[in-house]
Design a protein around this motif. Structure first.
Motif, mmCIF file in Angstrom:
data_model
loop_
_atom_site.group_PDB
_atom_site.id
_atom_site.type_symbol
_atom_site.label_atom_id
_atom_site.label_comp_id
_atom_site.label_asym_id
_atom_site.label_seq_id
_atom_site.Cartn_x
_atom_site.Cartn_y
_atom_site.Cartn_z
ATOM 1 N N TYR A 91 3.926 4.499 -5.129
ATOM 2 C CA TYR A 91 4.255 5.137 -5.319
ATOM 3 C C TYR A 91 3.035 6.324 -4.980
ATOM 4 N N GLN A 92 3.149 6.994 -5.956
ATOM 5 C CA GLN A 92 1.787 7.732 -6.872
ATOM 6 C C GLN A 92 0.908 7.536 -6.992
ATOM 7 N N ILE A 99 -0.462 5.489 -4.729
ATOM 8 C CA ILE A 99 -1.087 5.585 -3.172
ATOM 9 C C ILE A 99 -1.187 6.609 -3.238
ATOM 10 N N ARG A 100 -0.689 7.552 -2.740
ATOM 11 C CA ARG A 100 -0.461 8.976 -2.359
ATOM 12 C C ARG A 100 -1.589 9.211 -2.924
ATOM 13 N N SER A 101 -1.772 9.582 -4.548
ATOM 14 C CA SER A 101 -3.270 10.313 -4.930
ATOM 15 C C SER A 101 -3.895 9.238 -4.773
ATOM 16 N N ARG A 138 -5.321 7.896 -1.879
ATOM 17 C CA ARG A 138 -5.132 8.490 -0.545
ATOM 18 C C ARG A 138 -6.107 9.753 -0.327
ATOM 19 N N GLN A 197 -2.105 9.720 5.963
ATOM 20 C CA GLN A 197 -1.629 8.399 6.010
ATOM 21 C C GLN A 197 -1.449 8.116 7.350
ATOM 22 N N SER A 232 4.140 6.222 4.400
ATOM 23 C CA SER A 232 4.692 7.748 4.156
ATOM 24 C C SER A 232 6.297 7.127 3.414
ATOM 25 N N TRP A 240 6.680 4.534 1.811
ATOM 26 C CA TRP A 240 5.781 4.130 0.921
ATOM 27 C C TRP A 240 5.200 4.970 -0.431
ATOM 28 N N GLU A 241 5.313 6.350 -0.018
ATOM 29 C CA GLU A 241 4.066 7.020 -1.035
ATOM 30 C C GLU A 241 5.840 8.269 -0.917
ATOM 31 N N ARG A 242 6.624 7.655 -0.545
ATOM 32 C CA ARG A 242 8.330 9.057 -0.690
ATOM 33 C C ARG A 242 9.279 7.402 -1.435
#
Length: 119
Positions: free
Chosen positions: A3-4, A6-8, A10, A17, A32, A34-36
């Motif tokens: 999750y970290q 993917i967010r980073s 992205r 998102q 969202s 996934w990232e949370r």
């Protein structure tokens, strides 16, 4: 970890998102989640995420620290230039190359780069 990463990535790629969701074929809410860490991507989505973020599934899963899928980027670049299957990606040919030949190939490649970009 996924999750970290993917967010980073992205954010590094300047994607929202919603933009990532469109590339993967899911809703922004799914991204969202996934990232949370509410849900995890399935294998098919993981492959699509990696492609959309120009990375590898191994990186997203924490199995590798190499962010970039450099070989894919090089292959795409060469394909855009009209080289569908250059000899440099012929696995069978590389299995028979000796160490001294690898040094010669590397030296020749450096020579070609110097010719194109002299110091």
């Amino acid at each position: 970890m996924i999750y970290q990463r993917i967010r980073s990535l992205r954010k590094e790629r300047y994607l929202t998102q919603t933009m990532l969701a469109e590339k993967v074929g899911v809703s922004a809410q799914v991204v969202s989640n996934w990232e949370r860490q509410y849900t995890s991507p399935d294998l098919e989505d993981l492959s699509k995420i990696a492609h959309a973020l120009r990375t590898t599934a191994d990186y997203l899963l924490g199995l590798s620290d190499e962010k970039e899928d450099e070989m894919r980027e090089i292959k795409l670049f060469l394909k855009d230039k009209g080289y569908d299957k250059p000899v440099i990606f012929d696995k069978e040919a590389w299995l028979n190359v000796q160490p001294e030949e690898i040094n010669q190939i590397e030296n020749y490649f450096r020579f070609l780069l110097q010719q194109k970009h002299p110091s």
